[in-house]
Scaffold this motif. Structure first.
Motif, PDB file in Angstrom:
ATOM      1  N   GLY A   1       0.840  -1.185   0.000  1.00 55.45           N
ATOM      2  CA  GLY A   1       0.000   0.000   0.000  1.00 55.45           C
ATOM      3  C   GLY A   1       0.883   1.246   0.000  1.00 55.45           C
ATOM      4  O   GLY A   1       2.099   1.140  -0.104  1.00 55.45           O
ATOM      5  N   ILE A   2       0.252   2.383   0.102  1.00 55.81           N
ATOM      6  CA  ILE A   2       0.996   3.647   0.049  1.00 55.81           C
ATOM      7  C   ILE A   2       0.622   4.510   1.255  1.00 55.81           C
ATOM      8  O   ILE A   2      -0.542   4.582   1.633  1.00 55.81           O
ATOM      9  CB  ILE A   2       0.660   4.434  -1.241  1.00 55.81           C
ATOM     10  CG1 ILE A   2       0.987   3.600  -2.486  1.00 55.81           C
ATOM     11  CG2 ILE A   2       1.400   5.774  -1.281  1.00 55.81           C
ATOM     12  CD1 ILE A   2       0.351   4.122  -3.761  1.00 55.81           C
ATOM     13  N   MET A   3       1.635   5.156   1.821  1.00 53.93           N
ATOM     14  CA  MET A   3       1.373   6.173   2.846  1.00 53.93           C
ATOM     15  C   MET A   3       1.772   7.521   2.266  1.00 53.93           C
ATOM     16  O   MET A   3       2.823   7.644   1.634  1.00 53.93           O
ATOM     17  CB  MET A   3       2.196   5.878   4.105  1.00 53.93           C
ATOM     18  CG  MET A   3       2.127   6.986   5.134  1.00 53.93           C
ATOM     19  SD  MET A   3       2.580   6.425   6.825  1.00 53.93           S
ATOM     20  CE  MET A   3       4.256   5.867   6.630  1.00 53.93           C
ATOM     21  N   PHE A   4       0.895   8.501   2.430  1.00 52.94           N
ATOM     22  CA  PHE A   4       1.245   9.855   1.976  1.00 52.94           C
ATOM     23  C   PHE A   4       0.836  10.862   3.034  1.00 52.94           C
ATOM     24  O   PHE A   4       0.144  10.523   3.996  1.00 52.94           O
ATOM     25  CB  PHE A   4       0.612  10.159   0.609  1.00 52.94           C
ATOM     26  CG  PHE A   4      -0.899  10.135   0.600  1.00 52.94           C
ATOM     27  CD1 PHE A   4      -1.592   8.944   0.492  1.00 52.94           C
ATOM     28  CD2 PHE A   4      -1.631  11.318   0.706  1.00 52.94           C
ATOM     29  CE1 PHE A   4      -2.981   8.916   0.491  1.00 52.94           C
ATOM     30  CE2 PHE A   4      -3.023  11.294   0.696  1.00 52.94           C
ATOM     31  CZ  PHE A   4      -3.699  10.088   0.590  1.00 52.94           C
ATOM     32  N   TRP A   5       1.293  12.105   2.852  1.00 53.56           N
ATOM     33  CA  TRP A   5       1.075  13.112   3.890  1.00 53.56           C
ATOM     34  C   TRP A   5       0.287  14.294   3.343  1.00 53.56           C
ATOM     35  O   TRP A   5       0.493  14.707   2.196  1.00 53.56           O
ATOM     36  CB  TRP A   5       2.418  13.582   4.435  1.00 53.56           C
ATOM     37  CG  TRP A   5       3.057  12.548   5.303  1.00 53.56           C
ATOM     38  CD1 TRP A   5       2.944  12.434   6.649  1.00 53.56           C
ATOM     39  CD2 TRP A   5       3.896  11.451   4.903  1.00 53.56           C
ATOM     40  NE1 TRP A   5       3.635  11.348   7.119  1.00 53.56           N
ATOM     41  CE2 TRP A   5       4.232  10.727   6.069  1.00 53.56           C
ATOM     42  CE3 TRP A   5       4.388  11.000   3.675  1.00 53.56           C
ATOM     43  CZ2 TRP A   5       5.044   9.581   6.038  1.00 53.56           C
ATOM     44  CZ3 TRP A   5       5.191   9.877   3.641  1.00 53.56           C
ATOM     45  CH2 TRP A   5       5.509   9.169   4.810  1.00 53.56           C
ATOM     46  N   ASN A   6      -0.599  14.808   4.159  1.00 55.44           N
ATOM     47  CA  ASN A   6      -1.416  15.950   3.758  1.00 55.44           C
ATOM     48  C   ASN A   6      -0.873  17.217   4.419  1.00 55.44           C
ATOM     49  O   ASN A   6      -1.126  17.480   5.602  1.00 55.44           O
ATOM     50  CB  ASN A   6      -2.871  15.717   4.164  1.00 55.44           C
ATOM     51  CG  ASN A   6      -3.803  16.760   3.582  1.00 55.44           C
ATOM     52  OD1 ASN A   6      -3.460  17.936   3.520  1.00 55.44           O
ATOM     53  ND2 ASN A   6      -4.974  16.345   3.153  1.00 55.44           N
ATOM     54  N   GLU A   7      -0.125  17.997   3.634  1.00 49.35           N
ATOM     55  CA  GLU A   7       0.561  19.166   4.201  1.00 49.35           C
ATOM     56  C   GLU A   7      -0.399  20.312   4.497  1.00 49.35           C
ATOM     57  O   GLU A   7      -0.204  21.066   5.451  1.00 49.35           O
ATOM     58  CB  GLU A   7       1.668  19.629   3.257  1.00 49.35           C
ATOM     59  CG  GLU A   7       2.819  18.638   3.264  1.00 49.35           C
ATOM     60  CD  GLU A   7       4.016  19.109   2.463  1.00 49.35           C
ATOM     61  OE1 GLU A   7       4.185  20.336   2.319  1.00 49.35           O
ATOM     62  OE2 GLU A   7       4.763  18.242   1.978  1.00 49.35           O
TER      63      GLU A   7
END
Ligand SMILES: [Zn+2]
Length: 209
Positions: free
Chosen positions: A162-168
């Protein structure tokens, strides 16, 4: 947890800084159309604690769990007084006798404070997919995000992760008012995409046909 409540995941002594239940179990409740899960918290006593105190403590777990149970080790059944206290407060009861557990009273369903519930699930290695909305294994209890790449889409397709991303934007918003400070620009706002969405959907975006 697994046999009676059909939980696919359970652990002991898990919780947040505000309190930890003796046993936590997670089970599917979404039917065919959703990967929604439910969190069950169980407090275990040895039959010696004051009943109302133990019941109040059990109820408190509904800040992070959907159902809360007090399990008590005892040879005799719960008394009428105890059943009334438990029903009045809204907790479930389990009798432990000769290593056998019997659900005597069902817990009502609670809507916990979502951020506490999500934090507890993350502690157990579960996260919510932002595409399909299902809860999935983001990693192990020892290595929380082991099944995710860090914003690496191609790597996720190749390694079936899966993918982890960040919401700036959200992180900056919370930092500005002091709600969640971001020292040295650290972004705490993490979001997940599950391996199923990567495999069945995102992988096709990079295909030539
Ligand atoms: Zn998904």
């Amino acid at each position: 947890m697994k046999r009676h409540f059909l939980c696919f995941k359970s652990d002991i002594n898990k919780g947040l800084k505000h309190g930890r239940a003796d046993v936590i179990g997670i089970r599917d409740i979404g039917g065919d159309l959703s990967g929604e899960v439910e969190t069950i918290a169980i407090e275990i006593k040895r039959g010696t604690s004051p009943f109302a105190t133990a019941s109040g403590q059990t109820l408190g777990y509904n800040v992070s769990a959907n159902r809360v149970y007090l399990a008590d080790r005892r040879a005799k059944s719960f008394t009428q007084d105890e059943l009334q206290i438990a029903s009045h407060l809204g907790i479930g009861l389990i009798q432990i006798r000769n290593k056998k557990c019997t659900e005597v009273l069902s817990s009502p369903f609670y809507r916990p404070i979502q951020r506490f519930n999500f934090a507890l699930l993350e502690n157990l290695g579960l996260g919510k997919c932002q595409l399909c909305g299902s809860f999935f294994e983001i990693g192990t209890i020892e290595k929380t995000h082991a099944n995710l790449t860090r914003e690496k889409v191609k790597q996720a397709i190749l390694k079936e992760k899966g993918i982890m991303f960040w919401n700036e934007e959200v992180a900056t918003r919370k930092d500005k008012v002091g709600l969640r400070p971001s020292p040295q620009g650290i972004v705490w706002e993490r979001r997940f995409i599950c391996p199923e969405c990567v495999r069945n959907f995102i992988s096709q975006l990079s295909a030539s046909d």
